[in-house]
Design a protein around this motif. Sequence first.
Motif, short mmCIF file in Angstrom:
data_model
loop_
_atom_site.label_atom_id
_atom_site.label_comp_id
_atom_site.label_asym_id
_atom_site.label_seq_id
_atom_site.Cartn_x
_atom_site.Cartn_y
_atom_site.Cartn_z
N PHE A 168 0.85 0.36 -14.61
CA PHE A 168 0.89 -0.22 -13.27
C PHE A 168 1.40 -1.65 -13.38
CE2 PHE A 168 -0.59 3.26 -10.83
CZ PHE A 168 -1.31 4.04 -11.73
N ALA A 169 2.62 -1.84 -12.88
CA ALA A 169 3.37 -3.07 -13.10
C ALA A 169 4.56 -3.07 -12.15
CB ALA A 169 3.86 -3.13 -14.55
N VAL A 170 5.44 -4.05 -12.31
CA VAL A 170 6.69 -4.08 -11.55
C VAL A 170 7.83 -3.65 -12.48
CG1 VAL A 170 8.29 -5.49 -10.20
CG2 VAL A 170 5.83 -5.92 -10.07
N TYR A 171 8.73 -2.84 -11.94
CA TYR A 171 9.85 -2.31 -12.72
C TYR A 171 11.16 -2.78 -12.10
CZ TYR A 171 6.39 0.51 -15.02
OH TYR A 171 5.30 0.90 -15.75
N TYR A 172 12.04 -3.27 -12.98
CA TYR A 172 13.34 -3.77 -12.54
C TYR A 172 14.47 -2.97 -13.19
CZ TYR A 172 10.86 -7.98 -10.97
OH TYR A 172 10.00 -8.87 -10.35
N GLY B 157 13.12 -4.91 -7.70
CA GLY B 157 11.87 -4.46 -8.29
C GLY B 157 11.14 -3.41 -7.48
N THR B 158 10.42 -2.56 -8.18
CA THR B 158 9.49 -1.60 -7.58
C THR B 158 8.12 -1.87 -8.16
OG1 THR B 158 11.09 0.17 -7.13
CG2 THR B 158 8.79 0.82 -7.44
N LYS B 159 7.16 -2.11 -7.30
CA LYS B 159 5.79 -2.34 -7.76
C LYS B 159 5.06 -1.01 -7.78
CE LYS B 159 1.56 -4.97 -6.87
NZ LYS B 159 0.89 -5.96 -5.98
N ASN C 260 25.85 1.56 -17.88
CA ASN C 260 25.41 0.24 -18.30
C ASN C 260 24.25 -0.25 -17.45
OD1 ASN C 260 27.33 0.02 -20.42
ND2 ASN C 260 28.90 -0.48 -18.91
N LEU C 261 23.14 0.44 -17.61
CA LEU C 261 21.97 0.22 -16.77
C LEU C 261 20.72 0.21 -17.65
CD1 LEU C 261 19.48 1.57 -14.95
CD2 LEU C 261 21.01 -0.03 -13.79
N ALA C 262 19.87 -0.80 -17.43
CA ALA C 262 18.62 -0.91 -18.17
C ALA C 262 17.46 -0.98 -17.19
CB ALA C 262 18.63 -2.16 -19.05
N TRP C 263 16.29 -0.62 -17.69
CA TRP C 263 15.04 -0.73 -16.94
C TRP C 263 14.07 -1.60 -17.72
CZ3 TRP C 263 14.22 1.33 -12.10
CH2 TRP C 263 15.09 2.33 -11.67
N TYR C 264 13.36 -2.45 -16.98
CA TYR C 264 12.36 -3.33 -17.58
C TYR C 264 11.03 -3.17 -16.84
CZ TYR C 264 16.47 -5.56 -19.55
OH TYR C 264 17.65 -5.79 -20.21
N GLN C 265 9.96 -3.35 -17.60
CA GLN C 265 8.61 -3.37 -17.04
C GLN C 265 8.10 -4.81 -17.12
OE1 GLN C 265 5.20 -2.37 -19.62
NE2 GLN C 265 4.78 -0.68 -18.19
N GLN C 266 7.48 -5.27 -16.05
CA GLN C 266 6.88 -6.60 -16.08
C GLN C 266 5.45 -6.52 -15.55
OE1 GLN C 266 8.58 -9.84 -13.70
NE2 GLN C 266 8.15 -11.26 -15.36
N PRO D 16 11.18 3.06 -4.01
CA PRO D 16 10.68 2.22 -2.92
C PRO D 16 10.31 0.83 -3.44
CG PRO D 16 8.92 3.61 -3.72
CD PRO D 16 10.16 4.00 -4.51
N ALA D 17 9.99 -0.07 -2.54
CA ALA D 17 9.55 -1.40 -2.97
C ALA D 17 8.18 -1.32 -3.62
CB ALA D 17 9.54 -2.35 -1.78
N THR D 18 7.34 -0.46 -3.09
CA THR D 18 6.01 -0.24 -3.63
C THR D 18 5.75 1.25 -3.69
OG1 THR D 18 5.22 -2.31 -2.64
CG2 THR D 18 3.55 -0.75 -3.38
N LEU D 19 5.16 1.69 -4.78
CA LEU D 19 4.86 3.11 -4.97
C LEU D 19 3.40 3.22 -5.39
CD1 LEU D 19 5.90 6.03 -5.05
CD2 LEU D 19 6.59 5.62 -7.44
N SER D 20 2.63 3.94 -4.60
CA SER D 20 1.21 4.14 -4.90
C SER D 20 1.03 5.51 -5.53
CB SER D 20 0.38 4.04 -3.63
OG SER D 20 0.48 2.75 -3.06
N VAL D 21 0.50 5.51 -6.73
CA VAL D 21 0.27 6.76 -7.47
C VAL D 21 -1.08 6.67 -8.18
CG1 VAL D 21 2.69 7.39 -7.76
CG2 VAL D 21 1.58 5.86 -9.39
N SER D 22 -1.49 7.78 -8.75
CA SER D 22 -2.76 7.82 -9.47
C SER D 22 -2.51 8.05 -10.96
CB SER D 22 -3.63 8.96 -8.94
OG SER D 22 -3.94 8.76 -7.57
#
Lengths: 106, 117
Positions: free
Chosen positions: A83-87, A101-103, A32-38, A8-14
């Motif tokens: 807790f960050a944004v992931y691309y 991105g997913t926040k 050929n896929l990467a994931w980044y945390q920002q 989702p665009a935003t995911l609320s978790v604990s």
Amino acid sequence: DIEMSQSPATLSVSPGERATLSCRASQIVASNLAWYQQRPGQAPRLLIFDASSRPTGIPARFSGSGSGTEFTLTISNLQYEDFAVYYCHQYHFWPLTFGGGTKLEI
Amino acid sequence: EVQLVESGGGLVQPGGSLRLSCAASGFTFSSYWIHWVRQVPGKGLVWVSRISSDGSTSIYADSVKGRFTISRDNAKNTLYLQMNSLRVEDTAIYYCARAGGLFVDIWGQGTMVTVSS
């Protein structure tokens, strides 16, 4: 250009829970896929490359899966620093493209 | 420590020019492709350009083709982005980023470019 769609665009978790983030490519990008945390105010950080490989220093609670057009980033036992944004990012075709991105929020 | 440090950002009027630099350290700069990626604050990442390890080949996003030029000086371990005919929509944080393979593995901290009158 290859479109990368994240949900989702935003995911609320604990803290302590598991988060599952999805990424879909508009065409087959193989693995050929990467994931980044920002984190806020910081540059992106590589978490996963080649869909499922972790660079040295990335905790094992981060795992990636998928190939073709559907990919998943799973973060287990969430820590406060996660807790960050992931691309997601495809590097199979030029131009290189990123998802929107997913926040991940508490 | 592997590090990329950008500089040269600032405020420029539409139609103006700016040259960004990216100083590399902690790795053999001349062995790696390097990218420029930009990000409007609060928005997503957009790839801008890439240069080969020896500087012989480069590729650009359509949105900057003909206006931006990527180059490098391997003797100085430095990457450049010459930006001409700047537009308001070029306003963003500009990151230089190392290509560890086909993917980006190391990012600089970014430099902010603001195009405004």
